[in-house]
Design an enzyme around this catalytic site. Structure first.
Site, PDB file in Angstrom:
ATOM      1  N   CYS A  69       6.624  -9.414 -12.717  1.00  0.00           N
ATOM      2  CA  CYS A  69       7.906  -8.926 -13.253  1.00  0.00           C
ATOM      3  C   CYS A  69       7.760  -8.467 -14.705  1.00  0.00           C
ATOM      4  CB  CYS A  69       8.930 -10.054 -13.124  1.00  0.00           C
ATOM      5  SG  CYS A  69      10.444  -9.823 -14.054  1.00  0.00           S
ATOM      6  N   CYS A  72      10.039 -10.158 -17.204  1.00  0.00           N
ATOM      7  CA  CYS A  72       9.571 -11.539 -17.402  1.00  0.00           C
ATOM      8  C   CYS A  72       8.427 -11.573 -18.413  1.00  0.00           C
ATOM      9  CB  CYS A  72       9.102 -12.137 -16.082  1.00  0.00           C
ATOM     10  SG  CYS A  72      10.386 -12.234 -14.819  1.00  0.00           S
TER      11      CYS A  72
END
Length: 144
Positions: A69, A72
């Site tokens: 991600c 992230c």
């Protein structure tokens, strides 16, 4: 307007890009968390102590993330900065949703990064997406 064959080609390209991004991102989050300011970050690999950690008096900011991600990955240095600035006032831990699906389901994690702030085992705040350290610091102070 796209025809059926063109849609299939676009879908195939999209899926191959998605797989490439996932493969390129594998393992990078853990490496990032070990650099510089992020050494105060704890990446939870053993969920058996998770309940014990979040039940303490000290507020715990839990970042539910995935290695693949991009947002992230953007959060890793921000959380590292936060954990350094607020050392002792808050614990910052990261939980990989791919490796801990049960925990992700238990807390209703549908988007990542999702952050939950716990104190004495109760969720005091929940947020989704990339946030700056100053924002998180303010949220932690308001909810502690």
């Amino acid at each position: 307007m796209l025809q059926t064959g063109q849609i299939s080609v676009l879908m195939a390209i999209f899926l191959s890009l998605l797989v490439s991004c996932k493969q390129a991102g594998n393992g990078n989050q853990s490496k990032m968390a070990d650099k510089g300011n992020e050494k105060n970050l704890v990446i939870v690999k053993d969920m058996s102590k998770f309940t014990e950690i979040i039940n303490g008096d000290t507020p715990v900011l839990v970042d539910f993330y995935a290695d693949w991600c991009a947002p992230c990955k953007m959060m890793a240095p921000i959380l590292g900065q936060l954990s350094k600035e607020m050392q002792g006032a808050v614990r910052v831990i990261k939980v990989n949703v791919d490796n801990n699906r049960k925990a992700a389901m238990q807390y209703g994690i549908r988007n990542i990064p999702t952050m939950l702030l716990f104190r004495n085992g109760q969720i005091k705040w929940q947020g989704v997406g990339v946030m700056q350290a100053d924002q998180l610091k303010s949220i932690i102070q308001q909810n502690s």
